[in-house]
Scaffold this active site. Structure first.
Site, PDB file in Angstrom:
ATOM      1  CE  LYS A   8      27.817 -16.210  -1.455  1.00  0.00           C
ATOM      2  NZ  LYS A   8      27.933 -14.844  -2.018  1.00  0.00           N
ATOM      3  CG  ASP A 157      30.357 -16.182   1.990  1.00  0.00           C
ATOM      4  OD1 ASP A 157      29.642 -15.361   2.597  1.00  0.00           O
ATOM      5  OD2 ASP A 157      30.852 -15.965   0.881  1.00  0.00           O
TER       6      ASP A 157
END
Length: 321
Positions: A8, A157
């Site tokens: 990401k 995350d």
């Protein structure tokens, strides 16, 4: 089974303040990109005993539940293959939570492509892949919400990585869930997600050959001194409207206030990307050290990649998902 574990980037990060539990309250936009590790999870059932015949105590520290051992390997010899690895801890957590009455071996093989300690959630994506893989192999039928609640115990995350992998890996056979997606506004410590329409563009990534401590960055920040903060809602509107001027204007990572000053190689990489690559916007991802540039033109981005790939070995040209 094999799961693609995607990296990401952070299109924005704002740190609101410090919570009583010691974590920081954040508001950010995260976007998954087409750079991934391959995580293969294999379960080998122990057929020597039936579950109800097993001893109550695990025979050694490497065994979870009533007799589950974990064997982890990677293509990078310097990566830990024990509890220091998030993927290992993910397997341990799944075993202890849902399979304490089973016995056998969990084998995890990770083919790393995402740079390590890069601000790209490589470790979190590996952990998410293990959670999803074991959920499928063990036929636990856990929904995405349950997996996210489990994943946040491993890292902030992990829920976002779960959401993206659930959307992108059809072999996981998860029922459709509105929390699945590749772009989200994240709040809390990063675990509270609101899926939004993903950004469509090309991405030039470049990681300087250093490691950055996330804890050091957050601990060293002076929140009162931050002058430029992202307008998250404006950024979301820009993505929805394909308004790249509005997007670039509101792409701000407040962690740069610390990291760019403390690590000259990050500043150097960002400056070179802006000067040489001329992206729509260049920004540090996470707490660093990776810097990325966004392009609406594949040709322009590819030309920038050819110029910049000699600066840092771990430089990639990919797209958003």
């Amino acid at each position: 089974m094999t799961v693609n574990a995607y990296a990401k980037i952070n299109l924005s990060i704002d740190v609101i303040g410090k919570r009583p539990d010691g974590y920081h309250e954040v508001l950010m936009v995260m976007q998954q990109i087409d750079l991934f590790d391959k995580v293969t999870v294999k379960w080998i059932e122990d057929q020597s005993e039936k579950p109800d015949q097993k001893q109550e105590t695990a025979p050694n520290p490497n065994q979870m539940g009533k007799g589950i051992s974990i064997n982890l390997s990677t293509n990078l010899p310097f990566l830990p293959d024990d509890h220091r690895n998030l993927a290992y801890r993910a397997a341990s957590l799944m075993a202890e939570t849902y399979c304490r009455n089973r016995a056998g071996e969990i084998r995890i093989k990770i083919e790393k492509r995402i740079p390590v300690s890069a601000g790209l959630a490589g470790g979190s994506s590996n952990a998410a892949a293990v959670l999803l893989g074991l959920n499928r192999i063990w036929e636990l039928d856990l929904g995405l919400t349950s997996l996210m609640d489990l994943g946040v115990k491993l890292g902030a995350d992990v829920p976002f990585c779960l959401a993206g992998q659930a959307a992108l890996n059809e072999n996981l056979c998860l029922q459709w869930d509105e929390r699945a997606g590749t772009c989200a506004v994240a709040s809390g410590i990063g675990e509270q997600l609101e899926q939004i329409k993903p950004l469509k563009c090309w991405v030039l990534l470049s990681k300087p050959p250093i490691a950055v401590s996330t804890a050091q960055v957050y601990g060293g920040m002076d929140l009162a001194a931050i002058k430029n903060r992202p307008n998250t809602m404006e950024l979301v509107c820009g993505i929805k409207e394909h308004n790249y001027h509005k997007i670039s204007k509101n792409m701000v990572n407040v962690l740069e206030n610390y990291s760019l000053k403390e690590y000259s190689s990050i500043m150097y990489t960002k400056n070179k990307m802006v000067e040489t690559g001329k992206p729509m916007k260049a920004l540090m991802s996470g707490s660093g050290p990776t810097v990325f540039g966004l392009y609406t033109s594949r040709k322009k981005g590819k030309e920038a990649f050819e110029r910049l790939k000699y600066m840092n070995k771990e430089t990639f040209f990919i797209k958003t998902l």
